[in-house]
Design a protein around this motif. Structure first.
Motif, PDB file in Angstrom:
ATOM      1  N   UNK A 292     -13.382  -6.358  15.902  1.00 15.29           N
ATOM      2  CA  UNK A 292     -14.118  -5.954  14.703  1.00 15.29           C
ATOM      3  C   UNK A 292     -15.506  -5.468  15.100  1.00 15.29           C
ATOM      4  N   UNK A 293     -15.926  -4.379  14.496  1.00 17.28           N
ATOM      5  CA  UNK A 293     -17.242  -3.831  14.775  1.00 17.28           C
ATOM      6  C   UNK A 293     -17.266  -2.772  15.854  1.00 17.28           C
ATOM      7  N   UNK A 294     -16.176  -2.630  16.603  1.00 15.05           N
ATOM      8  CA  UNK A 294     -16.115  -1.582  17.626  1.00 15.05           C
ATOM      9  C   UNK A 294     -15.975  -0.225  16.941  1.00 15.05           C
ATOM     10  N   UNK A 295     -16.657   0.785  17.422  1.00 12.98           N
ATOM     11  CA  UNK A 295     -16.511   2.113  16.807  1.00 12.98           C
ATOM     12  C   UNK A 295     -15.149   2.711  17.120  1.00 12.98           C
ATOM     13  N   UNK A 296     -14.723   3.636  16.285  1.00 18.03           N
ATOM     14  CA  UNK A 296     -13.474   4.353  16.555  1.00 18.03           C
ATOM     15  C   UNK A 296     -13.684   5.221  17.785  1.00 18.03           C
ATOM     16  N   UNK A 297     -12.781   5.157  18.762  1.00 20.42           N
ATOM     17  CA  UNK A 297     -12.929   6.004  19.946  1.00 20.42           C
ATOM     18  C   UNK A 297     -13.092   7.471  19.578  1.00 20.42           C
ATOM     19  N   UNK A 298     -13.838   8.184  20.383  1.00 22.08           N
ATOM     20  CA  UNK A 298     -14.059   9.609  20.165  1.00 22.08           C
ATOM     21  C   UNK A 298     -12.809  10.392  20.538  1.00 22.08           C
ATOM     22  N   UNK A 299     -12.720  11.606  20.040  1.00 19.96           N
ATOM     23  CA  UNK A 299     -11.588  12.459  20.377  1.00 19.96           C
ATOM     24  C   UNK A 299     -11.678  12.907  21.829  1.00 19.96           C
ATOM     25  N   UNK A 300     -10.530  13.296  22.392  1.00 20.98           N
ATOM     26  CA  UNK A 300     -10.494  13.910  23.717  1.00 20.98           C
ATOM     27  C   UNK A 300     -11.229  15.255  23.651  1.00 20.98           C
ATOM     28  N   UNK A 301     -12.100  15.588  24.625  1.00 19.08           N
ATOM     29  CA  UNK A 301     -12.356  14.881  25.874  1.00 19.08           C
ATOM     30  C   UNK A 301     -13.583  13.965  25.838  1.00 19.08           C
ATOM     31  N   UNK A 302     -14.170  13.762  24.644  1.00 22.61           N
ATOM     32  CA  UNK A 302     -15.446  13.048  24.591  1.00 22.61           C
ATOM     33  C   UNK A 302     -15.315  11.569  24.951  1.00 22.61           C
ATOM     34  N   UNK A 303     -14.160  10.947  24.670  1.00 21.87           N
ATOM     35  CA  UNK A 303     -14.023   9.530  25.014  1.00 21.87           C
ATOM     36  C   UNK A 303     -14.131   9.327  26.520  1.00 21.87           C
ATOM     37  N   UNK A 304     -13.553  10.240  27.280  1.00 22.96           N
ATOM     38  CA  UNK A 304     -13.672  10.143  28.735  1.00 22.96           C
ATOM     39  C   UNK A 304     -15.112  10.351  29.182  1.00 22.96           C
ATOM     40  N   UNK A 305     -15.817  11.262  28.534  1.00 26.21           N
ATOM     41  CA  UNK A 305     -17.229  11.474  28.858  1.00 26.21           C
ATOM     42  C   UNK A 305     -18.016  10.183  28.613  1.00 26.21           C
ATOM     43  N   UNK A 306     -17.645   9.479  27.548  1.00 22.35           N
ATOM     44  CA  UNK A 306     -18.330   8.251  27.162  1.00 22.35           C
ATOM     45  C   UNK A 306     -18.052   7.102  28.117  1.00 22.35           C
ATOM     46  N   UNK A 307     -16.799   6.965  28.564  1.00 25.12           N
ATOM     47  CA  UNK A 307     -16.389   5.760  29.294  1.00 25.12           C
ATOM     48  C   UNK A 307     -15.880   6.019  30.705  1.00 25.12           C
ATOM     49  N   UNK A 308     -15.875   7.274  31.138  1.00 25.05           N
ATOM     50  CA  UNK A 308     -15.282   7.599  32.432  1.00 25.05           C
ATOM     51  C   UNK A 308     -15.905   6.859  33.599  1.00 25.05           C
ATOM     52  N   UNK A 309     -17.216   6.626  33.543  1.00 27.69           N
ATOM     53  CA  UNK A 309     -17.860   5.925  34.654  1.00 27.69           C
ATOM     54  C   UNK A 309     -17.390   4.478  34.737  1.00 27.69           C
ATOM     55  N   UNK A 310     -17.093   3.862  33.585  1.00 29.07           N
ATOM     56  CA  UNK A 310     -16.612   2.481  33.593  1.00 29.07           C
ATOM     57  C   UNK A 310     -15.198   2.418  34.161  1.00 29.07           C
ATOM     58  N   UNK A 311     -14.339   3.367  33.760  1.00 30.88           N
ATOM     59  CA  UNK A 311     -12.977   3.401  34.285  1.00 30.88           C
ATOM     60  C   UNK A 311     -13.009   3.593  35.805  1.00 30.88           C
TER      61      UNK A 311
END
Length: 363
Positions: A292-311
Motif C-alpha cells: 500500500x502506498x507504492x506508486x503505480x509503475x511507469x510505462x515502458x521504457x520509463x520504469x527501467x529508467x527509474x529502476x534499472x540501476x537497482x536491477x
C-alpha cells in the motif's frame, strides 16, 4: 533415447522438439549440442556488444541451427538519452525508489550495463535488427512487438520467423504479417506474458494457425509436459526458466538459491520490472512495489529508467534479499544447479516415461 521429430524438427535439422530461450551464449551452444533448437535473447545487450556476441555465437555454433529473440515494443521514443529521461521522471516515483535504495542499502552498480545506460527506442531497435539480419541465425523471434519489415527481410534471407503470442488476436495479427511459426505463450510463462493459461491458449492458437507450426510456451519444465503439448497439436515446446539452473548460465548464487527455494506460487505478474506485465520470481524488491502506498509503475521504457540501476546492482552484488529475475511457474522444476546436457537428457527421459505410460493405457 526417444527421437520424436515433428515437422519443424525436420525443417530446422534438430533431434528434439525442445526450443530453449536464454540470454547466455554458453547455454545456447549447449542446447544445440544436446539436440535442441536454442534461441539467444539479445534484448538486454549493449548495442556495440551485439556484433561481437554474434561473432562468438557463429564461431562456436558452426553449422548448428539457432535463433535470436528480440523485444520490439511499440510506443517507445524514436531516440532517447537515459540521462534526459531520468530528469523527466515524476518526483513521486524518484522519491519512492530513492527511499527503497536507502531502506535496502542498495550499492551503486560498478559495471555499465543495458539497464544503466540504454533506453528502449526505435533507434536502438534498428541497430539490433540490422545486426541480427546480418548474422547466420536460422530463426528470428519477437517476444513483444511485430515489425512487418523485419519479418519480410528475415524471410528474404532464409530465416524462419517466430512470434510469441498471448492471445488469438495476437496470433491473427502475426499471421497477417507473414510470421511462419506461432509460439503460444501462456500466463504461466516467465517474462512478458498475457492473461490466458498455456493449456487454454494452445488449442485456441492451433485452431487458427492454419498450416503454421505452433509451439507451446509457459510453465513447461518437464518432458511429460513437452509430450503433452505435442499430443495437443504443438510441434514443440519453448522453455526459458529451466536453463537458469544450468551451470552454463552463470546464474548468481543468490538468484539460483531463490529459484531452488521457490514454488510456482512464488512467481507473480508485475509491472515493477519493465512497466509491462511481466512474470518474475518474488523478492523483497518486488514485494515493496505491491505494498500500500507504492506508486503505480511507469510505462515502458520509463520504469527501467527509474529502476534499472537497482536491477543491475542486485545482480552485480548478488543481494539475496532483493535479487529476482523473469521466471515462469515452471520454476518448480528447478531443484539445484545442473548442466544443460543433464537438463536435456531429463526432458527426453520424461518424454519417454510419458510415452510408455500412454502405450500401457492404450494396450
Amino acid at each position: 533415447m526417444m527421437a520424436l521429430r515433428t515437422p519443424i524438427c525436420e525443417r530446422l535439422g534438430v533431434r528434439h522438439p525442445i526450443f530453449g530461450f536464454s540470454h547466455s551464449v554458453d547455454v545456447v551452444v549447449a542446447i544445440a549440442q544436446a539436440g535442441g533448437f536454442p534461441v539467444l535473447g539479445l534484448a538486454r545487450e549493449l548495442p556495440h556488444e551485439i556484433p561481437h556476441i554474434l561473432q562468438e555465437v557463429q564461431r562456436r555454433m558452426g553449422d548448428m541451427p539457432y535463433g535470436i529473440d528480440l523485444m520490439l515494443p511499440s510506443r517507445v521514443p524514436q531516440a532517447a538519452s537515459i540521462d534526459e529521461l531520468r530528469e523527466a521522471l515524476p518526483a513521486e516515483h524518484r522519491d519512492f525508489v530513492q527511499g527503497l535504495r536507502e531502506r535496502f542499502d542498495v550499492k551503486p552498480p560498478v559495471k555499465p550495463s543495458f539497464f544503466t545506460t540504454q533506453v528502449r527506442s526505435e533507434a536502438l531497435f534498428n541497430e539490433q535488427i540490422e545486426a541480427v539480419l546480418a548474422s547466420n541465425c536460422r530463426g528470428v523471434a519477437t517476444a513483444i512487438g511485430l515489425r512487418a519489415d523485419l519479418i519480410e527481410r528475415a524471410k528474404a534471407r532464409g530465416k524462419l520467423t517466430f512470434s510469441l503470442v498471448g492471445s488469438v488476436r495476437h496470433a491473427r495479427k502475426a499471421m497477417e504479417m507473414g510470421v511462419e511459426v506461432l509460439v503460444a505463450q501462456g500466463y504461466d510463462a516467465g517474462g512478458h506474458t498475457g492473461p490466458v493459461g498455456t493449456l487454454s491458449l494452445l488449442p485456441q492458437v492451433i485452431a487458427v494457425a492454419e498450416d503454421r507450426p505452433v509451439l507451446a510456451a509457459g510453465g513447461i519444465g518437464t518432458g511429460e509436459q513437452v509430450l503433452g503439448t505435442i499430443a495437443m497439436g504443438a510441434q514443440g515446446a519453448w522453455l526459458g526458466t529451466l536453463w537458469m539452473a544450468a551451470r552454463e548460465n552463470h546464474t548468481p548464487a543468490a538468484l539460483l538459491q531463490r529459484l531452488v527455494d521457490s514454488a510456482s506460487e512464488d512467481t507473480l505478474i508485475t509491472r515493477a520490472h519493465s512497466g509491462k506485465p511481466c512474470r518474475v520470481v518474488r523478492s523483497e524488491w518486488i514485494d515493496a512495489w505491491q505494498q500500500a502506498g507504492a506508486p503505480r509503475p511507469l510505462d515502458m521504457p520509463l520504469q527501467q529508467v527509474l529502476t534499472g540501476d537497482v536491477f543491475a546492482s542486485m545482480h552485480e552484488h548478488g543481494d539475496p534479499r532483493l535479487i529476482y529475475e523473469a521466471a515462469g511457474q515452471s520454476v518448480f522444476a528447478i531443484q539445484g544447479e545442473t548442466t544443460v546436457a543433464e537438463q536435456m537428457a531429463g526432458l527426453v527421459e520424461g518424454m519417454e516415461r510419458a510415452w510408455s505410460r500412454l502405450e500401457r493405457l492404450a494396450a
